[in-house]
Design a protein around this motif. Sequence first.
Motif, mmCIF file in Angstrom:
data_model
loop_
_atom_site.group_PDB
_atom_site.id
_atom_site.type_symbol
_atom_site.label_atom_id
_atom_site.label_comp_id
_atom_site.label_asym_id
_atom_site.label_seq_id
_atom_site.Cartn_x
_atom_site.Cartn_y
_atom_site.Cartn_z
ATOM 1 N N ILE A 54 0.843 -1.201 0.000
ATOM 2 C CA ILE A 54 0.000 0.000 0.000
ATOM 3 C C ILE A 54 0.878 1.251 0.000
ATOM 4 C CG2 ILE A 54 -1.746 1.309 1.277
ATOM 5 C CD1 ILE A 54 -2.762 -1.383 2.386
ATOM 6 N N ARG A 55 1.964 1.201 0.754
ATOM 7 C CA ARG A 55 2.887 2.339 0.796
ATOM 8 C C ARG A 55 3.468 2.615 -0.595
ATOM 9 N NH1 ARG A 55 6.094 0.428 4.239
ATOM 10 N NH2 ARG A 55 5.161 1.381 6.085
ATOM 11 N N LYS A 56 3.831 1.552 -1.299
ATOM 12 C CA LYS A 56 4.386 1.699 -2.647
ATOM 13 C C LYS A 56 3.364 2.337 -3.581
ATOM 14 C CE LYS A 56 6.590 -1.824 -4.417
ATOM 15 N NZ LYS A 56 6.897 -3.236 -4.763
ATOM 16 N N ILE A 57 2.119 1.913 -3.466
ATOM 17 C CA ILE A 57 1.068 2.465 -4.329
ATOM 18 C C ILE A 57 0.869 3.950 -4.056
ATOM 19 C CG2 ILE A 57 -1.433 2.441 -4.758
ATOM 20 C CD1 ILE A 57 -1.338 -0.592 -4.406
ATOM 21 N N VAL A 58 0.810 4.311 -2.781
ATOM 22 C CA VAL A 58 0.591 5.713 -2.401
ATOM 23 C C VAL A 58 1.751 6.589 -2.879
ATOM 24 C CG1 VAL A 58 0.415 7.299 -0.446
ATOM 25 C CG2 VAL A 58 -0.876 5.161 -0.440
ATOM 26 N N GLU A 59 2.971 6.071 -2.748
ATOM 27 C CA GLU A 59 4.130 6.846 -3.159
ATOM 28 C C GLU A 59 4.193 7.022 -4.677
ATOM 29 O OE1 GLU A 59 7.262 4.608 -1.413
ATOM 30 O OE2 GLU A 59 7.093 5.581 0.558
ATOM 31 N N ARG A 60 3.769 5.994 -5.419
ATOM 32 C CA ARG A 60 3.850 6.053 -6.879
ATOM 33 C C ARG A 60 2.652 6.744 -7.515
ATOM 34 N NH1 ARG A 60 6.340 -0.049 -7.867
ATOM 35 N NH2 ARG A 60 8.312 0.408 -6.841
ATOM 36 N N MET A 61 1.528 6.705 -6.831
ATOM 37 C CA MET A 61 0.341 7.331 -7.400
ATOM 38 C C MET A 61 -0.477 7.966 -6.275
ATOM 39 S SD MET A 61 -2.312 5.559 -10.046
ATOM 40 C CE MET A 61 -3.688 6.483 -10.724
ATOM 41 N N PRO A 62 0.002 9.072 -5.708
ATOM 42 C CA PRO A 62 -0.653 9.681 -4.539
ATOM 43 C C PRO A 62 -2.082 10.120 -4.779
ATOM 44 C CG PRO A 62 1.068 11.112 -5.438
ATOM 45 C CD PRO A 62 1.233 9.784 -6.091
ATOM 46 N N ARG A 63 -2.406 10.427 -6.030
ATOM 47 C CA ARG A 63 -3.766 10.904 -6.296
ATOM 48 C C ARG A 63 -4.820 9.822 -6.099
ATOM 49 N NH1 ARG A 63 -4.409 15.822 -7.861
ATOM 50 N NH2 ARG A 63 -6.543 15.384 -8.491
ATOM 51 N N LEU A 64 -4.380 8.585 -5.953
ATOM 52 C CA LEU A 64 -5.333 7.520 -5.655
ATOM 53 C C LEU A 64 -6.063 7.779 -4.343
ATOM 54 C CD1 LEU A 64 -3.633 4.117 -6.580
ATOM 55 C CD2 LEU A 64 -5.746 5.037 -7.513
ATOM 56 N N LEU A 65 -5.423 8.540 -3.442
ATOM 57 C CA LEU A 65 -6.039 8.840 -2.152
ATOM 58 C C LEU A 65 -7.281 9.708 -2.296
ATOM 59 C CD1 LEU A 65 -2.850 9.499 0.006
ATOM 60 C CD2 LEU A 65 -4.303 7.475 0.021
ATOM 61 N N LEU A 66 -7.461 10.307 -3.482
ATOM 62 C CA LEU A 66 -8.643 11.132 -3.732
ATOM 63 C C LEU A 66 -9.785 10.336 -4.361
ATOM 64 C CD1 LEU A 66 -6.948 14.338 -5.222
ATOM 65 C CD2 LEU A 66 -7.524 13.848 -2.841
ATOM 66 N N TYR A 67 -9.500 9.099 -4.752
ATOM 67 C CA TYR A 67 -10.510 8.298 -5.447
ATOM 68 C C TYR A 67 -11.597 7.833 -4.478
ATOM 69 C CZ TYR A 67 -7.620 7.834 -9.677
ATOM 70 O OH TYR A 67 -6.902 8.071 -10.821
ATOM 71 N N LYS A 68 -12.777 7.632 -5.038
ATOM 72 C CA LYS A 68 -13.855 6.994 -4.280
ATOM 73 C C LYS A 68 -13.700 5.493 -4.474
ATOM 74 C CE LYS A 68 -17.038 10.891 -4.790
ATOM 75 N NZ LYS A 68 -18.355 11.355 -5.324
ATOM 76 N N ALA A 69 -13.261 4.838 -3.413
ATOM 77 C CA ALA A 69 -12.875 3.437 -3.518
ATOM 78 C C ALA A 69 -13.972 2.555 -4.098
ATOM 79 C CB ALA A 69 -12.440 2.919 -2.147
ATOM 80 N N GLU A 70 -15.158 2.657 -3.576
ATOM 81 C CA GLU A 70 -16.239 1.760 -4.015
ATOM 82 C C GLU A 70 -16.707 2.083 -5.427
ATOM 83 O OE1 GLU A 70 -17.310 -0.886 -2.228
ATOM 84 O OE2 GLU A 70 -15.647 -0.333 -0.906
ATOM 85 N N ARG A 102 -5.954 4.355 -12.964
ATOM 86 C CA ARG A 102 -6.473 5.674 -13.318
ATOM 87 C C ARG A 102 -7.185 5.678 -14.672
ATOM 88 N NH1 ARG A 102 -0.775 7.205 -14.065
ATOM 89 N NH2 ARG A 102 -0.341 7.454 -16.284
ATOM 90 N N TYR A 103 -7.158 4.533 -15.379
ATOM 91 C CA TYR A 103 -7.780 4.451 -16.695
ATOM 92 C C TYR A 103 -9.235 3.986 -16.601
ATOM 93 C CZ TYR A 103 -3.276 5.235 -18.946
ATOM 94 O OH TYR A 103 -2.100 5.794 -19.369
ATOM 95 N N ASN A 104 -10.011 4.384 -17.616
ATOM 96 C CA ASN A 104 -11.413 4.021 -17.662
ATOM 97 C C ASN A 104 -11.574 2.522 -17.900
ATOM 98 O OD1 ASN A 104 -14.031 3.561 -19.439
ATOM 99 N ND2 ASN A 104 -14.377 5.389 -18.201
ATOM 100 N N LEU A 105 -12.438 1.919 -17.128
ATOM 101 C CA LEU A 105 -12.618 0.472 -17.200
ATOM 102 C C LEU A 105 -13.205 0.023 -18.537
ATOM 103 C CD1 LEU A 105 -12.556 -2.314 -15.808
ATOM 104 C CD2 LEU A 105 -14.831 -1.800 -14.886
ATOM 105 N N ASP A 106 -14.316 0.640 -18.945
ATOM 106 C CA ASP A 106 -15.035 0.191 -20.145
ATOM 107 C C ASP A 106 -14.352 0.605 -21.443
ATOM 108 O OD1 ASP A 106 -17.135 -1.049 -18.719
ATOM 109 O OD2 ASP A 106 -18.041 0.915 -18.340
ATOM 110 N N ASN A 107 -13.748 1.770 -21.453
ATOM 111 C CA ASN A 107 -13.167 2.290 -22.699
ATOM 112 C C ASN A 107 -11.706 1.907 -22.900
ATOM 113 O OD1 ASN A 107 -15.607 3.561 -23.195
ATOM 114 N ND2 ASN A 107 -14.972 5.464 -22.219
ATOM 115 N N CYS A 108 -11.060 1.487 -21.845
ATOM 116 C CA CYS A 108 -9.625 1.214 -21.948
ATOM 117 C C CYS A 108 -9.248 -0.162 -21.418
ATOM 118 C CB CYS A 108 -8.850 2.298 -21.196
ATOM 119 S SG CYS A 108 -7.057 2.115 -21.286
#
Length: 340
Positions: A54-70, A102-108
């Motif tokens: 989880i630490r690696k993910i946060v460090e490499r892509m910090p903007r994930l912390l702004l995502y709505k998880a569900e 960060r990519y769109n599920l259906d389109n990408c």
Amino acid sequence: MLKMEEEVRSQNLSEGLQESALSVSKKVQLKNNPTQPDSVLNFFKNHGFSKTQIRKIVERMPRLLLYKAEKTLLPKFQFFYSRGIPSSDLSVVLSSNPAVLRYNLDNCIIPYFNSFKDFTRRDYSEIFLAYKDCSAILTCNFQSIVAPNVALLREHGVPDSHIMTEIAGHPKIFTLNHDKFRRTVEEVAKLGFNPLQYKFLGALRVLVKISKSTLERKLNVLKEWGWSDEDFVIAFEKFPRFMMLSEHKISKAMNFFVNTIGWKSSFVAHRPFVLLYSLGKRIIPRYSVLQVLLSKGFIKKQISVQFLIWSEKEFLARFVTPYEDLHLLKLYKEKMSLEN
């Protein structure tokens, strides 16, 4: 708008994850929801990710912390689960390369994932594991980027079975700019590699990583040590990966093989894999031991390249352990420490 640092301080995160969140706080700002980081971190934790991952993910892509998880993350995880990819693979691959999230599920993600699956005829898990080293598998358009490079290989006579194996195991080369890919394929062909043999793709994999000027510098170094053009072709065909070594590493190794051991440069050209062995950790310590045994008459002549091929356990059992009185283990370790 509050800085993430102000929000994270008040959250009940584990010490390690809190430290990671704080370390990237200057890059991310929270707008309305101060509990957002907690929900994202807990989402990964609930899906089997370790604190380190989880630490690696946060460090490499910090903007994930702004995502709505569900809303944003869960559908992507559910897609991967539906393709039989276990959470253990998800945690390993996504912690190494989280960009796909960060990519769109259906389109990408879905169409590109399925394109690679349909083309390579590999199972979904293999395709996903390959993504660890090449994010383009799930983020680039197969038809516009990968397909033209595949078609070029077919034109040169490379068998489909080889292409499928290569694209699943080393997909990155197929995402190259088509002009660069074409030039490199032509270089491999000019070197005389047979497109029907898998070595053709091994050579391609190496050459796409080396600029023309770098290749010429390495060739000049080898020529200084007596290699002919034919020697280079022989060596490159046998073991292309040796060309990934630096000029300094090549020169030091050749110097030891030629001037210390006494091998002819052409001997090394026919066994290029020896260039990859570490001088300090393998070549010099082992050679030093053999020299003592030669001087004492315990062995009659210098053993050829085989002394480098044996595992350390086997080498010690053959040439060190039986001669305790000669204190060879001490010599072996001293040489190793001096050269590291």
